[in-house]
Design an enzyme around this catalytic site. Structure first.
Site, short mmCIF file in Angstrom:
data_model
loop_
_atom_site.label_atom_id
_atom_site.label_comp_id
_atom_site.label_asym_id
_atom_site.label_seq_id
_atom_site.Cartn_x
_atom_site.Cartn_y
_atom_site.Cartn_z
N GLY A 72 0.83 -1.20 0.00
CA GLY A 72 0.00 0.00 0.00
C GLY A 72 0.86 1.25 0.00
N HIS A 88 13.21 -12.97 -5.13
CA HIS A 88 12.23 -12.23 -4.33
C HIS A 88 12.71 -10.79 -4.09
CE1 HIS A 88 9.16 -12.13 -0.95
NE2 HIS A 88 9.89 -11.06 -0.69
N GLU A 89 13.97 -10.65 -3.68
CA GLU A 89 14.49 -9.31 -3.38
C GLU A 89 14.72 -8.48 -4.63
OE1 GLU A 89 14.28 -8.27 -0.46
OE2 GLU A 89 13.86 -10.25 0.37
N HIS A 126 11.62 -6.72 -5.62
CA HIS A 126 11.34 -5.49 -4.86
C HIS A 126 11.94 -4.26 -5.55
CE1 HIS A 126 9.18 -6.61 -1.26
NE2 HIS A 126 10.03 -7.59 -0.99
N GLY A 153 6.71 -15.85 1.98
CA GLY A 153 6.12 -14.74 2.71
C GLY A 153 6.98 -13.51 2.51
N CYS A 154 6.52 -12.39 3.04
CA CYS A 154 7.26 -11.14 2.88
C CYS A 154 6.92 -10.22 4.03
CB CYS A 154 6.89 -10.48 1.55
SG CYS A 154 7.69 -8.89 1.24
N PRO A 186 5.85 -22.15 -1.03
CA PRO A 186 5.27 -20.98 -0.36
C PRO A 186 6.34 -19.95 -0.01
CG PRO A 186 4.50 -23.02 0.64
CD PRO A 186 5.65 -23.38 -0.24
#
Length: 243
Positions: free
Chosen positions: A71, A214-215, A218, A171-172, A169
């Site tokens: 968000g 994953h990073e 970002h 998460g973050c 799976p």
């Protein structure tokens, strides 16, 4: 920020308020990036004392000691490269120190600069042996989870070495409390600079490759929820809610 489990991480609307602990002030949450029109979210309510403390001390400055949540517009922008003149400098040193500090405090295995409110191409990765051992042996073997030391990359680039997709799976910390299955390439190479400007290259497979991807996402404004199998999206507290 990649989590190990998952099994993988003021613009006040100033208003006059009466003196008293129960009073609250409506404010908009801070971000290092302006929000698109119409998606700022609801105004939060801050107690008078928190309002006063913020008025006196001012809002926190990036790099934050907390992790920005989904968000926040800073998580959706493309991070800018670090300028060569900043390599080895105090500003970059402070950022990398804060990345490592927050990553270790949160007990996660990766963290990017945008997650601390800094839209720059910097990330930290680390899977300590003690944290790795918290995962059951069978799960570690299945996910090819091996410990690795701290690595910090500035202006990194990614090359796929093995394009087979493996789904597990994830998460973050920026989507706190949720997990989902995400496909990732089996092996990748990450190359870039260390904080002093020296060239660094790392070829990784299995779980380490997943953390890297994953990073790196970002830095492009991409979260794991953009690549997940939406039917596996899970609130990690769902059983507790039903208990």
């Amino acid at each position: 920020m990649a989590r190990l489990w998952g099994a993988l991480s003021l613009w006040p609307l100033w208003a006059a308020v009466p003196w008293g602990g129960a009073a609250a002030v409506g404010v908009r949450a801070c971000s290092s990036t302006a929000a698109p029109d119409g998606v700022e979210g609801p105004a939060l309510r801050r107690s008078y004392w928190r309002h006063l403390r913020r008025l006196v001390l001012g809002p926190p400055e990036p790099p934050f000691s907390h992790v920005c949540q989904v968000g926040d517009p800073v998580l959706r922008g493309v991070a800018a490269p670090v300028e060569r003149a900043q390599l080895g400098g105090p500003e970059l040193q402070r950022l990398t120190q804060r990345l490592v500090q927050v990553m270790r405090r949160r007990r996660c295995v990766g963290l990017s600069a945008p997650q601390l409110g800094v839209p720059r191409q910097v990330l930290a990765l680390e899977l300590p042996e003690a944290l790795c051992r918290e995962c059951p042996p069978r799960q570690r073997a299945l996910r090819q989870m091996e410990p690795f030391p701290l690595r910090v990359f500035v202006n990194p680039s990614l090359r796929v070495l093995d394009s087979r997709l493996v789904t597990f799976p994830e998460g973050c910390e920026s989507v706190a409390g949720f997990l989902a299955c995400v496909p990732r390439f089996q092996a990748v190479q990450i190359s870039g600079l260390d904080p002093n400007g020296e060239q660094v290259v790392w070829q990784a497979s299995g779980w380490a490759a997943r953390i890297i991807q994953h990073e790196m996402d970002h830095l492009q404004g991409c979260l794991f929820i953009d690549k997940m199998d939406s039917r596996t999206f899970t609130n990690v507290y769902w059983m507790k809610v039903n208990d």
